[in-house]
Design a protein around this motif. Structure first.
Motif, short mmCIF file in Angstrom:
data_model
loop_
_atom_site.label_atom_id
_atom_site.label_comp_id
_atom_site.label_asym_id
_atom_site.label_seq_id
_atom_site.Cartn_x
_atom_site.Cartn_y
_atom_site.Cartn_z
N GLN A 1 16.16 129.50 -101.01
CA GLN A 1 17.53 129.22 -101.43
C GLN A 1 18.38 128.64 -100.31
O GLN A 1 19.22 127.77 -100.56
N THR A 2 18.22 129.11 -99.08
CA THR A 2 19.03 128.63 -97.96
C THR A 2 18.14 128.32 -96.76
O THR A 2 17.07 128.93 -96.60
N PRO A 3 18.56 127.39 -95.89
CA PRO A 3 17.79 127.13 -94.67
C PRO A 3 17.61 128.36 -93.81
O PRO A 3 16.54 128.56 -93.21
N ALA A 4 18.65 129.23 -93.75
CA ALA A 4 18.55 130.43 -92.93
C ALA A 4 17.46 131.36 -93.45
O ALA A 4 16.70 131.95 -92.68
N MET A 5 17.36 131.48 -94.77
CA MET A 5 16.35 132.36 -95.35
C MET A 5 14.96 131.80 -95.13
O MET A 5 14.02 132.55 -94.83
N ARG A 6 14.79 130.48 -95.26
CA ARG A 6 13.48 129.86 -95.03
C ARG A 6 13.01 130.08 -93.60
O ARG A 6 11.84 130.40 -93.35
N ARG B 1 38.35 123.58 -94.33
CA ARG B 1 36.99 123.08 -94.55
C ARG B 1 35.99 123.75 -93.61
O ARG B 1 34.83 123.94 -93.98
N SER B 2 36.42 124.10 -92.41
CA SER B 2 35.51 124.76 -91.47
C SER B 2 35.10 126.14 -91.97
O SER B 2 34.14 126.72 -91.47
N GLU B 3 35.84 126.67 -92.94
CA GLU B 3 35.53 127.99 -93.49
C GLU B 3 34.76 127.89 -94.81
O GLU B 3 34.51 128.91 -95.44
N TRP B 4 34.41 126.69 -95.22
CA TRP B 4 33.63 126.53 -96.44
C TRP B 4 32.18 126.88 -96.13
O TRP B 4 31.53 126.25 -95.29
N SER B 5 31.66 127.90 -96.79
CA SER B 5 30.27 128.30 -96.56
C SER B 5 29.33 127.30 -97.23
O SER B 5 29.70 126.58 -98.16
N GLU B 6 28.09 127.25 -96.75
CA GLU B 6 27.11 126.33 -97.31
C GLU B 6 26.86 126.61 -98.79
O GLU B 6 26.68 125.70 -99.58
N GLU C 1 25.35 138.62 -92.71
CA GLU C 1 26.46 138.84 -91.80
C GLU C 1 27.75 138.22 -92.35
O GLU C 1 28.08 138.37 -93.50
N GLU C 2 28.48 137.44 -91.51
CA GLU C 2 29.77 136.91 -91.93
C GLU C 2 29.65 135.83 -93.01
O GLU C 2 30.64 135.45 -93.61
N THR C 3 28.44 135.31 -93.26
CA THR C 3 28.28 134.29 -94.29
C THR C 3 28.80 134.80 -95.63
O THR C 3 29.42 134.06 -96.39
N GLU C 4 28.58 136.10 -95.91
CA GLU C 4 29.04 136.65 -97.17
C GLU C 4 30.56 136.62 -97.26
O GLU C 4 31.12 136.40 -98.33
N LEU C 5 31.24 136.83 -96.13
CA LEU C 5 32.69 136.80 -96.15
C LEU C 5 33.19 135.40 -96.48
O LEU C 5 34.12 135.22 -97.27
N PHE C 6 32.58 134.36 -95.88
CA PHE C 6 33.00 133.00 -96.19
C PHE C 6 32.68 132.64 -97.63
O PHE C 6 33.42 131.91 -98.28
N ASP C 7 31.55 133.15 -98.15
CA ASP C 7 31.23 132.94 -99.56
C ASP C 7 32.33 133.51 -100.44
O ASP C 7 32.75 132.88 -101.42
#
Length: 496
Positions: A77-82, A417-422, A135-141
């Motif tokens: 699903q995400t590059p980080a997970m891969r 825009r810098s806070e838009w998560s992938e 981590e913080e990715t969920e907050l930006f989501d």
């Protein structure tokens, strides 16, 4: 069959020889597969180069094809997970199903779950993997979700109303939990049987609408409102104090039994809609159950609202004070007291934002705060109103000015825009494009209106009363001039 499809995919034969861009469509056209079976085979073949251990488990029959297909889809699903799935552990970890089997990577551990665990256990393990790296990715989501959420209530003209919208994950969970609490699903013997019948319960969607009516009618402390353990529409957060403090314990918080990141747990521990069950992992002692030590009581909340009558402390935020949440400047889990000196009111969006990296807040007086942002580090202690001496120090006002023209003001929440998560970028881009197009149309209409107002033709003057026609109109010669002969020889010039 799966091995043959993987070989065909590696050589691109599905395109060059059969003319199909999608493996699933080729399988459906050539074999008597169900849609799900063809999709599972195609997914494993498509991702076999990325997840070779899982593909091998499927082709050798060690694991079920549908289990492996679900796993590779989740991991891709995400590059980080891969990347995380293929990153070796510091030391090989034993399989929970056979201690003699050592797993060198998270992918190898997932293969063990595919081979030996139920689907529920496999899904739970994958959820834990995601929560451990989120981590913080969920907050930006969540910030992106709040910018995209919408709710529209429209009268239909027939006495009924249409309700349509999109809710953030937390809001959706709260509503879903209330509906299930107020109006649980019907028992099997009460469900509608084939062919219908009399005396049956209405459809679940209709029951949900009625449950929503009960929520609105019973809002507040009414004894008629549906409750669960004394609370209405609340979510349960379970976490030990050391994990909540950010220490590397290897344990994850649980929201409604599902693993979440520590960053999100720290945010939820501040919110009134979530009831945290915090305990000491070593002793098993409950540190706090419920609201008593975490949220301000009625008198303290009233004091905060009187000191901050304009609502959210964030620059330019127009959310009313009734929507604001009390944020602990020194986090409650870190020993911060629930006292006026350590509390500031923020709306739900900006409360979540202050928990993301780089933002700090300092209370400078009753209802007053300085909010700053640091790109490279967390804020320094001391008086932030004077800055920390770093070149990247900016207030929330500075940040708004810096991001002017970058779509930060497109959404009501003002998300940079810098806070838009992938995970939310495509949806946010699409919504920003729609809003920009609407703004452009509005600007065009306004410009046309200004042009019409500036260059409009003056209204015609009243038609004058006409007297007798002049001699010239009748073809008579001007005064003191002789009549000119008609070029055609027919006499004086006449009116056409």
């Amino acid at each position: 069959m799966l091995s043959a499809v993987i070989a065909m995919k590696e050589q691109g034969l599905h395109r060059s020889e059969f003319g199909f861009s999608a493996l699933r469509d080729l399988l459906l056209s050539q074999f008597d597969f169900t849609f799900n079976t063809a999709g599972s085979i195609a997914a494993i073949a498509r991702l076999s180069g990325k997840f070779r251990l899982l593909a091998k488990a499927a082709t050798t029959g060690t694991a079920r094809i549908d289990q492996v297909a679900y796993a590779v889809r989740q991991l891709d699903q995400t590059p980080a997970m891969r990347l995380f799935a293929r990153t070796p552990f510091r030391a090989p970890a034993p399989s929970p199903f056979d201690p003699a089997v050592l797993c060198a990577t998270p992918e190898a551990m997932v293969a063990q779950y595919c081979a030996h665990a139920s689907f529920r256990e496999l899904r739970r393990h994958l959820d834990e993997l995601w929560a451990s790296i989120a981590e913080e990715t969920e907050l930006f989501d969540e910030l992106g979700e709040q910018s995209l959420q919408r709710l529209e209530l429209t009268p239909q003209g027939n006495g009924m109303w249409a309700l349509e919208g999109t809710l953030s994950d937390t809001t959706g969970r709260l509503l879903d939990k209330y509906l299930k609490t107020a109006c649980p699903p019907p028992r099997q013997e009460d469900t509608e049987a084939d062919g219908g019948g009399e005396g049956l319960l209405p459809a679940q969607a209709n029951r949900n609408a009625e449950a929503l009516h009960q929520l609105l009618a019973g809002y507040g402390a009414s004894p008629q409102a549906a409750t669960r353990h004394g609370h209405t529409a609340t979510l349960d957060l379970t976490v030990d104090i050391e994990t909540l403090q950010g220490k590397d314990t290897g344990r994850l918080p649980l929201l409604e039994g599902q693993p979440i990141s520590v960053a999100r747990a720290r945010l939820l521990a501040c919110e009134g809609a979530v009831i945290p069950s915090v305990f000491n992992y070593a002793t098993g002692e409950a540190v706090e159950l419920g609201r008593a030590l975490r949220l301000p009581n009625a008198a303290l909340r009233r004091k905060l609202e009187l000191e901050q009558p304009d609502g959210c402390a964030w620059h330019g935020c127009d959310r009313p004070v009734a929507w604001a949440e009390a944020h602990h400047i020194q986090h409650w889990a870190d020993g911060g007291p629930t006292a006026a000196e350590n509390l500031i009111l923020l709306c739900r969006f900006h409360h979540g934002r202050i928990h993301t990296p780089g933002w700090t807040i300092e209370k400078t007086g009753p209802g007053q705060a300085i909010i700053t942002h640091h790109d490279g580090h967390e804020g320094q202690s001391g008086n932030d109103s004077e800055g920390c001496g770093c070149s990247d120090w900016r207030t929330d006002t500075d940040m708004d000015t810096e991001n002017q023209g970058s779509d930060w003001d497109v959404f009501p929440t003002g998300l940079y825009r810098s806070e838009w998560s992938e995970g939310m970028k495509a949806d946010l881009d699409g919504m920003a494009e729609i809003i920009d197009r609407d703004r452009a149309f509005q600007a065009m209409r306004a410009a046309k209106a200004r042009c019409r107002e500036k260059f409009a033709t003056p209204p015609p003057s009243p038609v004058p009363v006409l007297g007798c026609p002049s001699g010239r109109l009748l073809g008579e010669a001007p005064p003191h001039q002789a009549a000119q002969p008609d070029p055609r020889g027919t006499g004086p010039l006449s009116m056409p």
